[in-house]
Design an enzyme around this catalytic site. Structure first.
Site, PDB file in Angstrom:
ATOM      1  N   VAL A  12     -10.034   5.013 -10.618  1.00 41.20           N
ATOM      2  CA  VAL A  12     -10.034   4.119 -11.780  1.00 41.20           C
ATOM      3  C   VAL A  12     -11.007   2.948 -11.615  1.00 41.20           C
ATOM      4  O   VAL A  12     -11.827   2.676 -12.496  1.00 41.20           O
ATOM      5  CB  VAL A  12      -8.617   3.594 -12.050  1.00 41.20           C
ATOM      6  CG1 VAL A  12      -8.637   2.560 -13.176  1.00 41.20           C
ATOM      7  CG2 VAL A  12      -7.690   4.739 -12.431  1.00 41.20           C
ATOM      8  N   ARG A  33     -16.279  12.912  -4.360  1.00 45.32           N
ATOM      9  CA  ARG A  33     -16.058  14.039  -3.453  1.00 45.32           C
ATOM     10  C   ARG A  33     -15.668  15.290  -4.233  1.00 45.32           C
ATOM     11  O   ARG A  33     -16.085  16.394  -3.897  1.00 45.32           O
ATOM     12  CB  ARG A  33     -14.981  13.677  -2.432  1.00 45.32           C
ATOM     13  CG  ARG A  33     -14.807  14.696  -1.330  1.00 45.32           C
ATOM     14  CD  ARG A  33     -13.922  14.153  -0.231  1.00 45.32           C
ATOM     15  NE  ARG A  33     -12.641  13.670  -0.750  1.00 45.32           N
ATOM     16  CZ  ARG A  33     -11.692  13.145   0.004  1.00 45.32           C
ATOM     17  NH1 ARG A  33     -11.903  12.987   1.309  1.00 45.32           N
ATOM     18  NH2 ARG A  33     -10.565  12.743  -0.527  1.00 45.32           N
ATOM     19  N   LYS A  75     -10.999   4.175  -0.714  1.00 39.34           N
ATOM     20  CA  LYS A  75      -9.905   3.474  -0.066  1.00 39.34           C
ATOM     21  C   LYS A  75     -10.407   2.706   1.151  1.00 39.34           C
ATOM     22  O   LYS A  75     -11.223   3.203   1.923  1.00 39.34           O
ATOM     23  CB  LYS A  75      -8.818   4.466   0.342  1.00 39.34           C
ATOM     24  CG  LYS A  75      -7.555   3.824   0.882  1.00 39.34           C
ATOM     25  CD  LYS A  75      -6.507   4.880   1.194  1.00 39.34           C
ATOM     26  CE  LYS A  75      -5.242   4.236   1.744  1.00 39.34           C
ATOM     27  NZ  LYS A  75      -4.210   5.258   2.072  1.00 39.34           N
ATOM     28  N   SER A 128     -12.119  -9.030  -8.456  1.00 40.72           N
ATOM     29  CA  SER A 128     -10.768  -9.288  -8.951  1.00 40.72           C
ATOM     30  C   SER A 128     -10.715  -9.132 -10.457  1.00 40.72           C
ATOM     31  O   SER A 128     -11.647  -9.504 -11.159  1.00 40.72           O
ATOM     32  CB  SER A 128     -10.304 -10.694  -8.571  1.00 40.72           C
ATOM     33  OG  SER A 128      -9.021 -10.953  -9.114  1.00 40.72           O
ATOM     34  N   GLY A 129      -9.595  -8.603 -10.918  1.00 46.15           N
ATOM     35  CA  GLY A 129      -9.393  -8.432 -12.349  1.00 46.15           C
ATOM     36  C   GLY A 129      -8.736  -7.120 -12.694  1.00 46.15           C
ATOM     37  O   GLY A 129      -8.432  -6.858 -13.861  1.00 46.15           O
ATOM     38  N   LYS A 182     -12.190 -13.250  -1.462  1.00 45.66           N
ATOM     39  CA  LYS A 182     -11.291 -12.415  -2.267  1.00 45.66           C
ATOM     40  C   LYS A 182      -9.906 -12.346  -1.623  1.00 45.66           C
ATOM     41  O   LYS A 182      -8.879 -12.366  -2.310  1.00 45.66           O
ATOM     42  CB  LYS A 182     -11.878 -11.008  -2.412  1.00 45.66           C
ATOM     43  CG  LYS A 182     -10.945  -9.989  -3.082  1.00 45.66           C
ATOM     44  CD  LYS A 182     -10.486 -10.445  -4.448  1.00 45.66           C
ATOM     45  CE  LYS A 182      -9.833  -9.346  -5.280  1.00 45.66           C
ATOM     46  NZ  LYS A 182      -9.021  -8.369  -4.622  1.00 45.66           N
ATOM     47  N   HIS A 185      -8.179 -15.534  -2.413  1.00 46.25           N
ATOM     48  CA  HIS A 185      -7.785 -15.429  -3.827  1.00 46.25           C
ATOM     49  C   HIS A 185      -6.457 -14.689  -3.932  1.00 46.25           C
ATOM     50  O   HIS A 185      -5.533 -15.121  -4.635  1.00 46.25           O
ATOM     51  CB  HIS A 185      -8.877 -14.698  -4.609  1.00 46.25           C
ATOM     52  CG  HIS A 185      -8.439 -14.183  -5.954  1.00 46.25           C
ATOM     53  ND1 HIS A 185      -7.641 -13.058  -6.100  1.00 46.25           N
ATOM     54  CD2 HIS A 185      -8.686 -14.621  -7.219  1.00 46.25           C
ATOM     55  CE1 HIS A 185      -7.416 -12.843  -7.386  1.00 46.25           C
ATOM     56  NE2 HIS A 185      -8.042 -13.784  -8.082  1.00 46.25           N
ATOM     57  N   ASN A 186      -6.343 -13.558  -3.240  1.00 47.39           N
ATOM     58  CA  ASN A 186      -5.119 -12.767  -3.325  1.00 47.39           C
ATOM     59  C   ASN A 186      -3.936 -13.486  -2.695  1.00 47.39           C
ATOM     60  O   ASN A 186      -2.803 -13.351  -3.153  1.00 47.39           O
ATOM     61  CB  ASN A 186      -5.328 -11.409  -2.656  1.00 47.39           C
ATOM     62  CG  ASN A 186      -6.152 -10.463  -3.521  1.00 47.39           C
ATOM     63  OD1 ASN A 186      -6.889 -10.897  -4.402  1.00 47.39           O
ATOM     64  ND2 ASN A 186      -6.023  -9.179  -3.278  1.00 47.39           N
ATOM     65  N   GLU A 189      -2.743 -15.787  -5.190  1.00 47.69           N
ATOM     66  CA  GLU A 189      -2.080 -14.952  -6.199  1.00 47.69           C
ATOM     67  C   GLU A 189      -0.647 -14.623  -5.780  1.00 47.69           C
ATOM     68  O   GLU A 189       0.285 -14.679  -6.597  1.00 47.69           O
ATOM     69  CB  GLU A 189      -2.894 -13.673  -6.385  1.00 47.69           C
ATOM     70  CG  GLU A 189      -2.316 -12.652  -7.337  1.00 47.69           C
ATOM     71  CD  GLU A 189      -3.128 -11.360  -7.292  1.00 47.69           C
ATOM     72  OE1 GLU A 189      -2.518 -10.288  -7.158  1.00 47.69           O
ATOM     73  OE2 GLU A 189      -4.375 -11.436  -7.391  1.00 47.69           O
ATOM     74  N   TYR A 190      -0.451 -14.284  -4.504  1.00 42.83           N
ATOM     75  CA  TYR A 190       0.895 -13.997  -3.998  1.00 42.83           C
ATOM     76  C   TYR A 190       1.811 -15.199  -4.223  1.00 42.83           C
ATOM     77  O   TYR A 190       2.933 -15.063  -4.723  1.00 42.83           O
ATOM     78  CB  TYR A 190       0.839 -13.689  -2.499  1.00 42.83           C
ATOM     79  CG  TYR A 190       0.625 -12.249  -2.115  1.00 42.83           C
ATOM     80  CD1 TYR A 190      -0.456 -11.523  -2.611  1.00 42.83           C
ATOM     81  CD2 TYR A 190       1.473 -11.627  -1.220  1.00 42.83           C
ATOM     82  CE1 TYR A 190      -0.669 -10.213  -2.229  1.00 42.83           C
ATOM     83  CE2 TYR A 190       1.270 -10.304  -0.835  1.00 42.83           C
ATOM     84  CZ  TYR A 190       0.203  -9.603  -1.342  1.00 42.83           C
ATOM     85  OH  TYR A 190      -0.005  -8.302  -0.964  1.00 42.83           O
ATOM     86  N   LYS A 260      -0.386  -4.560  -0.859  1.00 39.58           N
ATOM     87  CA  LYS A 260      -1.435  -3.702  -0.315  1.00 39.58           C
ATOM     88  C   LYS A 260      -2.111  -4.295   0.911  1.00 39.58           C
ATOM     89  O   LYS A 260      -3.086  -3.747   1.402  1.00 39.58           O
ATOM     90  CB  LYS A 260      -2.482  -3.409  -1.401  1.00 39.58           C
ATOM     91  CG  LYS A 260      -1.933  -2.565  -2.541  1.00 39.58           C
ATOM     92  CD  LYS A 260      -3.024  -2.176  -3.530  1.00 39.58           C
ATOM     93  CE  LYS A 260      -2.493  -1.260  -4.602  1.00 39.58           C
ATOM     94  NZ  LYS A 260      -3.544  -0.871  -5.583  1.00 39.58           N
ATOM     95  N   HIS A 456       2.382 -28.904  29.909  1.00 37.12           N
ATOM     96  CA  HIS A 456       1.299 -28.721  28.947  1.00 37.12           C
ATOM     97  C   HIS A 456       0.597 -30.026  28.584  1.00 37.12           C
ATOM     98  O   HIS A 456      -0.368 -30.000  27.816  1.00 37.12           O
ATOM     99  CB  HIS A 456       1.838 -28.047  27.682  1.00 37.12           C
ATOM    100  CG  HIS A 456       2.233 -26.615  27.895  1.00 37.12           C
ATOM    101  ND1 HIS A 456       1.330 -25.632  28.184  1.00 37.12           N
ATOM    102  CD2 HIS A 456       3.453 -26.013  27.880  1.00 37.12           C
ATOM    103  CE1 HIS A 456       1.951 -24.467  28.316  1.00 37.12           C
ATOM    104  NE2 HIS A 456       3.255 -24.683  28.140  1.00 37.12           N
TER     105      HIS A 456
END
Length: 480
Positions: A12, A33, A75, A128-129, A182, A185-186, A189-190, A260, A456
């Protein structure tokens, strides 16, 4: 004929980008393919522009004018490397390979170095979009070399989303910078979607507003400083009735949110570059816990909510709904501020000269997090670097907005905690704000404990240097 660009991978997103290019006057060579997918695209949309049908990568490359431009839309991960391996013997010096998928930026950096050594350009492009954006104009965030952008840039700018005559596309930085921007950006978005979900839950659980009524609320909110694509479509989703049951669609969707990987990558990279993106990380964890449905069902039977059911609840009416709106706006600002902070840290880490004003401009149209407040973000980052705010929340416009929202923000987080409604990103965003504004944090005790069990060391507030207390000895202090 000689094609201007080749596209391999016609699912797509790939098909829609190919159609977008053709609609904008470019001759597009097509490869997949399975040839059946190529033929299906041509049968359905071949009249939209000039396409060249190919059956192999050899034919694809042979059909392209020089320097060749090949756009990969497969992918992420191993499939991208497989296509590159097949392309390399076919390409010549100066040719450009473009990965417009959601690849991890470190893989993009590796691929860019590999192809650069062979005299080729590799361009990782954040797009994006979604499907609609790919077809009608996405937000485009290209990385790679400046030289490659001189050849590729005009083409990408022509197919990008348009915001009042300005393309939502510009070169953002070398090697993996495009995919990194990007990714951030995501991440934003989350967080944005999670706080919208928390607002929905609070208004339903406490104020008793059903989804259709909430749709009207969100539609009204979209005329305020919250105006954005996500607020707009939230109203549509909440108002939508399920055809099978007649119930609100949101009530028949399983409450398990998928991902994803880009949000998770954002949280991991933020830890690596030392940027505290707490709201973004909490939104990733919120999706993870939503997926533990069997565990949630068991704990629902076992655990009490700890709420005193005999106590009279305060009235959750229109004033509470307005409080939620303000808390949502404040938390949204925090998500953007954390994303920008992360970009600054990544620029220092990877040697990218990231222009935050330019990046904000890319998100004003075409992408998922497009919002009216991006114009204000651009103004905040417009000027000499020495005069820019160290954090977006310190920009005058946003400082004033946070001061105005703060009492409502605190009331909402308190109400959520008191009544057992989880609001992890509302809460973590407020904690981030409070952490930034405090003159002292409990990290001093943390350093003391680290010095006790692991030597430390620590620094002092009154003198320069690094010190250690002899905890197992006379507890005197020595300079380390």
């Amino acid at each position: 004929m000689s094609a201007d660009i080749g596209v391999t991978g016609l699912a797509v997103m790939g098909a829609n980008l190919a159609r977008n290019l053709a609609r904008n006057g470019y001759t597009v060579s097509l490869h997949n393919r399975s040839v059946e997918r190529t033929d299906a695209l041509l049968e359905a949309h071949g009249s939209e522009g000039e396409f060249v049908r190919t059956e192999s990568l050899v034919q694809l490359v042979e059909s392209l004018e020089r320097p060749r431009r090949v756009l990969i839309m497969v992918k992420a991960g191993a499939p991208v490397d497989a296509v590159i391996d097949d392309l390399l013997p076919l390409l010549d010096e100066g040719d450009i390979v473009i990965d417009a998928g959601n690849s991890f930026f470190e893989e993009t950096r590796r691929r860019e170095e590999r192809l650069r050594e062979k005299g080729l350009h590799f361009v990782g492009v954040g797009v994006s979009g979604g499907e609609e954006g790919a077809l009608n104009g996405p937000s485009i965030m290209p990385g790679g070399s400046e030289e490659s952008y001189r050849t590729l840039g005009p083409m990408l700018e022509k197919i990008a989303a348009d915001y009042h005559g300005e393309p939502c596309c510009t070169w953002v930085g070398t090697d993996g910078a495009g995919h990194y921007v990007k990714m951030v950006h995501n991440g934003i978005e989350y967080a944005d979607m999670q706080v919208i979900g928390e607002a929905h839950d609070l208004m339903r659980s406490l104020a008793g507003l059903e989804p259709a009524a909430q749709g009207e609320v969100f539609r009204e909110w979209n005329t305020t400083d919250l105006a954005s694509y996500l607020i707009e479509i939230t109203a549509e989703v909440l108002e939508h009735e399920d055809e099978r049951t007649g119930r609100p669609l949101v009530d028949v969707i399983v409450d398990s949110a998928g991902q994803k990987g880009t949000g998770r990558w954002t949280a991991i990279s933020a830890l690596e570059v030392g940027s505290p993106v707490t709201a973004i990380a909490e939104s990733v964890f919120a999706r993870s816990i939503s997926s533990q449905r069997e565990l949630r069902a068991e704990t629902n039977r076992v655990f009490s909510d700890g709420v005193d059911s005999t106590a009279a609840d305060e009235e959750f009416g229109p004033e509470f709904v307005e409080d939620v709106r303000k808390a949502l706006y404040a938390s949204k600002l925090v998500a953007y501020a954390q994303g920008m902070d992360m970009l600054v840290a990544a620029g220092e880490e990877f040697g990218w000269d990231l222009d935050l004003k330019e990046i904000a401009s890319l998100w004003r149209a075409g992408c998922i997090i497009r919002a009216d407040l991006l114009d204000t973000i651009m103004k905040a980052f417009d000027g000499e670097s020495s005069r820019l705010p160290k954090n977006l929340l310190l920009a005058e416009e946003f400082t004033e907005a946070l001061n105005e929202c703060l009492p409502a923000w605190r009331r909402v987080v308190a109400a959520a905690a008191e009544h057992g409604v989880p609001a992890p990103v509302f809460s973590s965003s407020l904690a981030y704000y409070d952490s930034l504004r405090r003159d002292r944090l409990p990290a001093a005790l943390t350093q003391g404990l680290r010095d006790y069990f692991g030597a430390h060391t620590y620094q002092r507030t009154d003198v320069e240097g690094t010190f250690h207390t002899l905890w197992s000895g006379d507890r005197g202090e020595v300079e380390a």
